[in-house]
Design an enzyme around this catalytic site. Structure first.
Site, PDB file in Angstrom:
ATOM      1  N   PRO A   1       0.792  -1.229   0.000  1.00  0.00           N
ATOM      2  CA  PRO A   1       0.000   0.000   0.000  1.00  0.00           C
ATOM      3  C   PRO A   1       0.827   1.283   0.000  1.00  0.00           C
ATOM      4  CG  PRO A   1      -0.083  -1.085   2.138  1.00  0.00           C
ATOM      5  CD  PRO A   1       0.547  -2.059   1.185  1.00  0.00           C
ATOM      6  N   ASN A   2       0.343   2.211  -0.802  1.00  0.00           N
ATOM      7  CA  ASN A   2       0.852   3.583  -0.916  1.00  0.00           C
ATOM      8  C   ASN A   2       2.179   3.695  -1.654  1.00  0.00           C
ATOM      9  OD1 ASN A   2      -1.347   4.921   0.470  1.00  0.00           O
ATOM     10  ND2 ASN A   2      -0.591   3.905   2.316  1.00  0.00           N
TER      11      ASN A   2
ATOM     12  N   ARG B   1       5.711  12.435  -2.526  1.00  0.00           N
ATOM     13  CA  ARG B   1       5.711  13.015  -1.174  1.00  0.00           C
ATOM     14  C   ARG B   1       6.806  12.368  -0.352  1.00  0.00           C
ATOM     15  NH1 ARG B   1      -0.377  11.991   0.201  1.00  0.00           N
ATOM     16  NH2 ARG B   1      -1.274  12.936  -1.649  1.00  0.00           N
TER      17      ARG B   1
ATOM     18  N   TYR C   1      11.785   8.688   1.529  1.00  0.00           N
ATOM     19  CA  TYR C   1      11.737   7.658   0.477  1.00  0.00           C
ATOM     20  C   TYR C   1      12.464   8.044  -0.810  1.00  0.00           C
ATOM     21  CZ  TYR C   1       8.088   5.832   3.551  1.00  0.00           C
ATOM     22  OH  TYR C   1       7.412   5.348   4.636  1.00  0.00           O
TER      23      TYR C   1
ATOM     24  N   ASN D   1       8.034  -5.638  -0.642  1.00  0.00           N
ATOM     25  CA  ASN D   1       7.893  -4.454   0.202  1.00  0.00           C
ATOM     26  C   ASN D   1       6.409  -4.357   0.531  1.00  0.00           C
ATOM     27  OD1 ASN D   1       7.720  -2.033   1.515  1.00  0.00           O
ATOM     28  ND2 ASN D   1       9.055  -0.922   0.093  1.00  0.00           N
TER      29      ASN D   1
ATOM     30  N   ALA E   1       2.977  -0.690   4.929  1.00  0.00           N
ATOM     31  CA  ALA E   1       2.499  -0.688   6.316  1.00  0.00           C
ATOM     32  C   ALA E   1       1.925  -2.031   6.748  1.00  0.00           C
ATOM     33  CB  ALA E   1       1.460   0.414   6.499  1.00  0.00           C
TER      34      ALA E   1
ATOM     35  N   GLU F   1      12.292  -9.720   2.471  1.00  0.00           N
ATOM     36  CA  GLU F   1      11.530  -8.550   2.949  1.00  0.00           C
ATOM     37  C   GLU F   1      12.384  -7.312   2.697  1.00  0.00           C
ATOM     38  OE1 GLU F   1      10.722  -8.666   7.143  1.00  0.00           O
ATOM     39  OE2 GLU F   1      10.024  -6.583   7.183  1.00  0.00           O
TER      40      GLU F   1
ATOM     41  N   HIS G   1      12.617  -2.948   2.687  1.00  0.00           N
ATOM     42  CA  HIS G   1      12.116  -1.614   3.005  1.00  0.00           C
ATOM     43  C   HIS G   1      13.072  -0.566   2.464  1.00  0.00           C
ATOM     44  CE1 HIS G   1       9.039  -3.399   5.392  1.00  0.00           C
ATOM     45  NE2 HIS G   1       9.959  -4.155   5.963  1.00  0.00           N
TER      46      HIS G   1
ATOM     47  N   ARG H   1      13.019   4.609  12.785  1.00  0.00           N
ATOM     48  CA  ARG H   1      11.793   5.412  12.680  1.00  0.00           C
ATOM     49  C   ARG H   1      10.874   5.147  13.887  1.00  0.00           C
ATOM     50  NH1 ARG H   1       9.370   4.931   6.850  1.00  0.00           N
ATOM     51  NH2 ARG H   1       8.242   6.752   7.620  1.00  0.00           N
TER      52      ARG H   1
END
Ligand code: CA2
Length: 147
Positions: free
Chosen positions: A10-11, A18, A23, A79, A82, A103, A105, A112
């Site tokens: 997602p996203n 943004r 990122y 990835n 969330a 996995e 990221h 974070r």
């Protein structure tokens, strides 16, 4: 030629639009192009996807597991966005599919917020990569080539 599945949650379709401090400024289309080059260099076909829906990621992980079992796929780079921090369904899908999965990221999730420190994916993954920016995707393809 075996296929590398690169699955995005997602996203991640918003990449480059943004939060460039977290990122970077490259878009998901840029990431796909980077993955195409990395896969070509390692002799893989690329299957690159993004969805905002958890169940679709479950379906894709099962599909990749079947492809790996039949010898047509090398594994998955995931990835999960969330859903990494919330999804027992993805954990179960990875275990159930028996797929070799990295996995990934973009950001260093451990540097974070605390809610990003736990991953439901990690215990089911073969390897975990975080904090290399979008270049991590290319590094993960190179890692898949060692499987
Ligand atoms: O660092 C990563 O790759 C993450 O998987 C990205 C997820 C985040 O929830 C994870 O904790 C870490 C968020 C992806 C959303 O990406 C955006 C990109 C640009 C603008 C808004 C969101």
């Amino acid at each position: 030629m075996k296929t590398a599945f690169i699955l995005n949650g997602p996203n991640l379709n918003l990449l480059g639009t943004r939060e460039p401090a977290v990122y970077g400024s490259r878009t998901l289309a840029d990431v796909r192009a980077l993955c195409e080059k990395a896969c070509a260099a390692h002799g893989f076909a690329l299957d690159f996807r993004q969805t905002n829906h958890e169940g679709i990621l479950v379906d894709w992980i099962q599909e990749a597991g079947q492809a790996q079992a039949s010898g047509s796929a090398v594994g998955v780079i995931l990835n999960a966005g969330a859903y990494t921090h919330t999804s027992v369904a993805l954990h179960d899908a990875i275990k159930g599919a028996g797929v070799s999965l990295i996995e990934l990221h973009i950001s260093n999730v451990h540097a974070r917020e605390a809610f990003r420190h736990y991953s439901y994916i990690s215990p089911a993954a073969r390897a975990v990569m975080a904090g290399f920016g979008v270049e991590g995707y290319g590094l993960a393809v190179a890692a898949l080539a060692t499987f």
